[in-house]
Design a protein around this motif. Structure first.
Motif, PDB file in Angstrom:
ATOM      1  N   LYS A   1      18.282  41.186 -22.217  1.00 27.25           N
ATOM      2  CA  LYS A   1      18.168  39.889 -22.874  1.00 27.25           C
ATOM      3  C   LYS A   1      19.285  39.021 -22.328  1.00 27.25           C
ATOM      4  O   LYS A   1      20.443  39.238 -22.619  1.00 27.25           O
TER       5      LYS A   1
ATOM      6  N   TRP B   1      10.172  43.318 -24.357  1.00 28.54           N
ATOM      7  CA  TRP B   1      10.910  42.486 -25.312  1.00 28.54           C
ATOM      8  C   TRP B   1      10.692  43.038 -26.710  1.00 28.54           C
ATOM      9  O   TRP B   1       9.565  43.323 -27.110  1.00 28.54           O
TER      10      TRP B   1
ATOM     11  N   VAL C   1      12.393  33.355 -24.969  1.00 25.45           N
ATOM     12  CA  VAL C   1      12.176  34.022 -23.680  1.00 25.45           C
ATOM     13  C   VAL C   1      11.586  33.069 -22.642  1.00 25.45           C
ATOM     14  O   VAL C   1      12.078  32.990 -21.523  1.00 25.45           O
TER      15      VAL C   1
ATOM     16  N   SER D   1      16.559  33.846 -20.263  1.00 29.10           N
ATOM     17  CA  SER D   1      15.749  35.048 -20.115  1.00 29.10           C
ATOM     18  C   SER D   1      14.462  34.802 -19.343  1.00 29.10           C
ATOM     19  O   SER D   1      13.716  35.732 -19.066  1.00 29.10           O
TER      20      SER D   1
END
Lengths: 306, 321, 597
Positions: free
Chosen positions: A39, C496, C510, C517
């Motif tokens: 992340k 994820w 994301v 990311s």
């Protein structure tokens, strides 16, 4: 001899210094830093981490600070991955575990390997010899990755004789020590055999026979002693490797040893742990090789060091 | 210089270097008489043939499989069973010979050549040279090889990361790396470490051997250093060298298994024995064939190498005739 | 200098002896240290076996536990006599937790530990995935959606007896944000708390301007940068836990050691043998201690799955899998066939998605038809049935079901399902009929056996359905991350998992083009606008609709990623243990039950 030893000890300082230098720049030249995560975080947050561990400094300065810490306080720095612990903590916690396991495995390897090799040499080209050769090769060719789980399956799950894994009682040490010792035992057995065969044909052994000395005396005092040189040479680095921990066995048996830490620290780019464990290993290698060289002079008095 | 204690050459037993046929021809003849060694040699020859002609020998392709047949047990359809994707295990073992045998042979060859030369020089000349050379060995021992391997891998597999894309040398090596399924870095890793123990082994034996009478005799007779090393010392320490090296071959194959286990292995779907073992060991209790057969292939190869090694050792032993 | 034979011998043996002595010294010291611990474990197991069912086992345990602990456990027995026979439960943590500090936890193992040692303002109910009161018994949102006021219960205690106050929570938040703490997960807070980012990056040094105010000992007011309907979910995360200032200031980095740590959760730390075991005991001062039924939790750190599996079968572990290590997939068929084991196997959903990303500016994947063709050629169901075997759900969209804002892809017809005919047609339309003339492309993954199996299987599907050979390359994890950030390959894998179960944590955090990311360089102004609007929107129905549109762009229209599957948590649990399943975050052991076997 004392001067020789002293000189060798002094020599270890530049060797360790160069080792630390190469390792330091090697690990920093590998892409990926200790604080990269799947992340992705904003770069300001990563900057905080880098500032905290002084990774924002130029490399030469990081190296200077690192080595100064070692020279002054024997301080090997903090661990980046294990945030509440220092490298000194990690070595103190995990080296004894690896050392115990390693000492036991080495004892098994020597205790089985060398006698097996001697017997095979004395009974060359008999069935005993072939059997021991076969056993040794089998032991050598089964990777611990397969041998470990296999032993667990048989002795822990089927026979209920020993615990499966982890590190608690002496019973917990048996299976990992056998797994670790098996391959090395095989190496020592074969090496002892080869070396014995070589020595048994030397002139002085013939002389000893001619003098009518008793058989055990010839075998042990004359032949074995001289045959040990290659065996001991191989055992030196083996000792260093095995004492500082081996990844696969520690991993399979969930043993809190240093070998697991070393591999994990490379994956984590935990720079101080990589440095600390590498230097420790380097130290053990130098010490082990020194011991081997000293032992040469004891085994073969003709060898002298200027 | 070497200490010469007795200058009187009272005809010490200098091993004659091979009579009229020459040392190597002589050895080859004796080797041919050793049945086990010949058997070992034949097995190895078959393995080499299997590696080279894998596409013609293997019943199926190494990447070819059907998911419905996954983990099939050994039987008519798949002689040695199938893996998680239903790929024929036998075919994968045959193709795996390519990677594993190459790794083993390259490792052993590198270790022997570098180790013997390095160790001979260090042990024979002794003193300061020995000290410098052995300290270098200490240093190399201490280097974390894994770091080196990761770094090399980066250079080959993602050269743009380290900004060397345009370097023609790296580019050429990357092509080689690609052609052999990405195992070039394994060679380099093995090359940096495998010779260390060998060089110390040779040096240790030479330290002892060079004090013996036949060396002194050769020196007195005016033999060159190279001649003493190659003609007089080499045959005397070759036994342990061969044994140690034949036993190290599985080590190199296992290093590959270790690397693929921790995530630095050969690129899939290219099979290797080490990779197959590290992939199969977890399923040992459900699908034992996945780990059993690759391990057996490894053991058989090792047996063959050892029989050949033992035969070679006997054949080259200067006193055995 | 030449020494005599004898001297050399003496020297050699003395050096050897010295080395051995040193070694033994190290060993003996360790052994002495370990002995009491070993006894505890060994005897405890025996005791448990012999005790008749009615007797409370906790009492028996007392005898073997070191002195200082005896007091604590006795107190437990006195204050809260547990109704059912609780005992020690052995579980697998997988690895050593890198930290027990709520400010620093970022990996699943640490989070698992931290969530059982501490409690925060709110809590996610693992069954309903709804936010529930915890430390804060209620909270109020201002009309503009910017200010949250939390009212703390006054019976919450730290394990050293102090009351948990709003000051502790404020201290915890500010410490997590403090640049000197250097917390990775601070990013959750910097993105939302007023002036959090400025404080974290050092632009502001005065903590009083950060949007965290203590109104009274039990009232905390948090001001946000922008309205966020999902904020109560964030308030349940460990980054907002209260932290014991006095303990942290007294012990520094070592405050998480068993002898220093002060906690406020259902459990407290008893023992931590690094990389070996971590033992927690029930915290009698926890305000809902009565509901905590398991007295002792013993976490083992077994990384190798097959070893953990064998330990489970040998009876040394009570639960395995889910967030507690994993059940090896090679054993799943055997487990399903086994009469006893199959009854102990459970498969629960998990809020995690596995996906392949395409680098949308790298030819030939700059062509949307190629991306669509590759996605449509993945037979997810076969992958699950034959390779993964854990009952995973084929994924057509990114946000895993169970999150707020997740789309029922099949019902809504969003995403690109497996369709080999369409895949072939798309590829032909892109100019590569039957895969002819398709350039060499690379599929990259960070090495692990599981990723390797998936990559090999999917590459074989592409070969079969599209006639395309894809080169598979694996890289060491950190190198792989670096590659993704600098020069991503054509196709790459990532997963994820939810930090908090809201589509904002997925789509906005994301794939917003501003998100760090976002590895595949997918950029869509429309998508950005949709997810940013959804973050601020207060009306749940409208948010769901916005996320539906965003998902459609991401996984269908642009086909920037090919979602592969939603994870499940495959677990084995001994019949004497009743457990709950946390779909994300740590296991909630305070909801588990255990009985004597």
């Amino acid at each position: 001899m004392y001067r020789f030893i002293l000189r060798r000890i002094l020599w270890s300082i530049p060797v360790l210094f160069i080792l630390s230098l190469i390792t330091f720049f090697l690990m920093h030249s590998i892409p990926g830093g200790p604080f990269d995560t799947e992340k992705q975080v904003p770069k300001e947050i990563k900057a905080n981490l880098e500032r905290k561990y002084r990774l924002d400094q130029p490399l030469w300065r990081q190296y200077m600070e690192y080595s100064w810490g070692i020279v002054r306080h024997l301080d090997f720095g903090p661990s980046y991955a294990s945030r509440s612990r220092t490298v000194n903590d990690i070595i103190k916690d995990h080296l004894p575990v690896s050392a115990q396991l390693g000492a036991l495995a080495l004892a098994i390897a020597i205790g089985t390997g060398v006698p097996l090799g001697i017997i095979a040499a004395l009974k060359q080209n008999t069935y005993i010899d072939y059997a021991s050769t076969f056993l040794a090769i089998l032991g050598r060719s089964i990777p611990s990755l397969a041998l470990g789980p296999f032993l667990i399956w048989i002795f822990a799950l089927k026979l209920h004789l020993l615990p499966v894994a982890t590190w608690e009682t002496p019973q917990h040490m048996i299976l990992p020590a056998i797994t670790l010792g098996a391959a090395e035992s095989a190496l020592l057995a074969r090496l002892t055999r080869a070396s014995m065969l070589q020595v048994l044909r030397e002139d002085y052994i013939r002389t000893a026979w001619a003098k009518g000395l008793p058989r055990p005396s010839i075998m042990l005092r004359h032949a074995l002693k001289n045959a040990l040189i290659p065996v001991i040479t191989v055992m030196g680095p083996l000792f260093a490797v095995i004492i500082t921990g081996t990844f696969i066995v520690e991993y399979i048996f969930a043993i809190p040893g240093l070998g697991r830490y070393f591999i994990t620290s490379i994956g984590n780019r935990d720079y101080p742990v990589i440095m600390g464990t590498s230097l420790l290993f380097g130290f053990f290698i130098i010490a082990a090789n020194l011991l081997v060289d000293i032992s040469y002079a004891f085994i073969d008095p003709r060898i002298r060091y200027q | 210089m070497l200490p010469l204690r007795r200058q009187t050459a009272e005809a010490p037993t200098v091993p004659r270097a091979g009579g009229h046929r020459g040392i190597w021809a002589d050895a080859a003849l004796r080797l041919a008489k050793n049945k086990l060694a010949v058997a070992g040699g034949i097995i190895l020859l078959l393995l080499v043939i299997a590696a080279i002609f894998a596409p013609f020998i293997a019943p199926k392709g190494y990447a070819e499989g059907s998911l419905e047949q996954n983990y099939a047990t050994p039987g008519k359809r798949y002689l040695l069973g199938a893996d998680f994707m239903g790929r024929d295990l036998l075919s994968r073992i045959i193709y795996g010979t390519r990677v594993s045998l190459t790794v083993g042979v390259v490792g052993a060859t590198l270790a022997t050549i570098i180790g013997v030369i390095y160790g001979s020089i260090s042990g024979f000349y002794g003193g300061r040279i020995d000290n410098w050379m052995m300290r270098f060995v200490d240093l190399m021992y201490g280097l974390p090889t894994l770091l080196l391997i990761i770094l090399i891998m980066v250079y080959f597999r993602s050269s743009s990361l380290v900004g060397v894309e345009s370097n023609p040398v790296i580019k050429a090596l990357s092509v080689i790396d690609d052609a052999i399924g990405g195992m070039f870095f394994i060679f380099i890793g093995i090359a940096t470490t495998s010779w260390l123990t060998m060089s110390r082994l040779v040096r240790g034996m030479i330290l002892s051997l060079k004090e013996q009478q036949f060396v002194e005799a050769a020196l007195v007779a005016g033999a060159s250093d190279f001649r003493i090393m190659s003609r007089h010392l080499l045959p005397n320490f070759l036994g342990p060298v061969i044994v140690a090296e034949t036993l190290n071959i599985p080590n190199y194959i296992i290093i590959e298994a270790f690397l693929s286990f921790i995530g630095l292995g050969v690129n899939p779907p290219m099979p290797s024995w080490g990779g197959m073992i590290s992939e199969g060991f977890r399923g040992m209790r459900s699908y034992p064939h996945l780990v059993l057969f690759p391990a057996m292939a490894l053991s058989i190869t090792l047996l063959a190498f050892n029989f050949l090694g033992d035969g070679l050792r006997d054949a080259l032993d200067p006193r055995m005739r | 200098m030449i020494l005599s034979n004898r001297k050399i011998r003496i020297l050699f043996w003395s050096v050897t002896f010295l080395a051995l002595a040193l070694l033994l010294l190290g060993c003996t010291r360790e052994v002495v240290k370990e002995v009491p611990v070993e006894k505890v474990v060994e005897k405890r197991v025996e005791v448990v076996k012999e005790v008749p069912k009615e007797v409370v086992v906790t009492k028996e345990v007392v005898k073997e536990v070191p002195k200082e602990v005896v007091k604590e456990v006795e107190k437990t027995v006195v204050i809260t006599p547990t109704p059912s026979p609780a005992k020690v439960v052995y579980v697998n943590a997988g690895t050593e937790p890198p930290t027990l500090d709520p400010a620093l936890a970022e990996d699943s193992v640490s989070i698992n530990m931290v969530e059982n040692l501490f409690v925060g303002l709110t809590n996610f109910n693992p069954q309903t995935s709804k936010v529930e009161p915890d430390l804060a018994f209620r909270w109020v949102v201002s009309d503009d959606g910017l200010t949250y006021t939390f009212y703390l219960r006054n019976d919450a205690k730290w394990s050293d007896g102090k009351t948990v106050t709003a000051h502790d929570v404020a201290y915890g938040i500010l410490r997590t944000l403090d640049p000197k703490t250097a917390s990775n997960y601070a990013y959750v807070l910097t993105a939302i708390i007023k002036n959090g980012e400025a404080f974290n990056s050092g632009k502001i040094t005065d903590p009083s301007v950060v949007g965290v105010k203590v109104r009274a000992d039990n009232i905390l007011e948090v001001t946000l940068e922008h309205p966020a309907a999902y904020f109560p979910g964030i308030a349940s995360m460990w980054v907002m836990y209260p932290q014991p200032k006095w303990a942290i200031e007294a012990h520094g980095d070592k405050w998480t050691d068993p002898k220093n740590i002060v906690t406020n959760g259902p459990y407290k730390l008893l023992k931590w043998v690094h990389s070996n075991s971590l033992v927690m005991v029930k915290n009698p001062d926890y305000y809902e201690a009565k509901k905590v039924l398991i007295a002792t939790l013993d976490f083992r750190m077994i990384e190798e799955e097959s070893t953990a599996m064998t330990m489970y079968e040998a009876g040394s572990l009570d639960a395995l899998g889910g967030s507690l290590g994993s059940v090896p997939l090679e054993d799943l068929d055997r487990i399903k066939k086994d009469a006893a084991l199959s009854k102990q196997l459970t498969i629960a959903p998990s809020l995690t998605t596995y996906y392949y990303g395409f680098t949308v500016d790298k030819p030939p994947f700059d062509n949307v038809l190629v991306r669509k063709a590759f996605t449509a050629a993945i037979d997810r169901q076969r992958l699950v049935d034959f390779v993964l075997k854990g009952g995973q759900k084929p994924a057509l969209t990114f946000t895993a079901p169970g999150n707020f804002g997740a789309v029922d892809a099949v019902k809504e017809g969003i995403g690109i399902p497996f369709d080999p005919a369409k895949a072939k047609a798309w590829l032909a339309e892109a100019g590569y009929p039957g895969g002819k003339g398709f350039p060499e492309v690379t599929l990259m993954y960070n090495t692990s056996q599981a990723h390797k199996k998936i990559a090999e299987t999917i590459a074989a599907m592409w070969k079969e359905h599209l006639g395309v050979d894809v080169k598979i390359v694996n890289q060491e994890f950190r190198v792989y991350l670096q590659t993704l950030h600098t020069d991503p390959p054509h196709i790459w894998r990532l997963g994820w998992g939810a930090d908090y179960p809201d589509a904002n944590n997925w789509l906005n955090e994301v794939f917003n083009s501003k998100s760090p990311s976002n590895n595949g360089r997918f950029k869509s102004a429309e998508f950005d606008q949709l997810v940013e609007q959804a973050a601020k929107e207060q009306d749940p129905a409208k948010r769901i609709d916005l996320y539906k549109k965003a998902e459609k762009i991401l996984t269908q229209d642009v086909a920037a990623i090919a979602p592969i599957y939603h994870y499940t948590s495959v677990a084995l649990t001994k019949p004497n243990v009743e457990r709950t399943f946390a779909p994300f975050g740590g296991e909630q052991f305070n909801t588990w039950k255990a009985f004597v076997r």
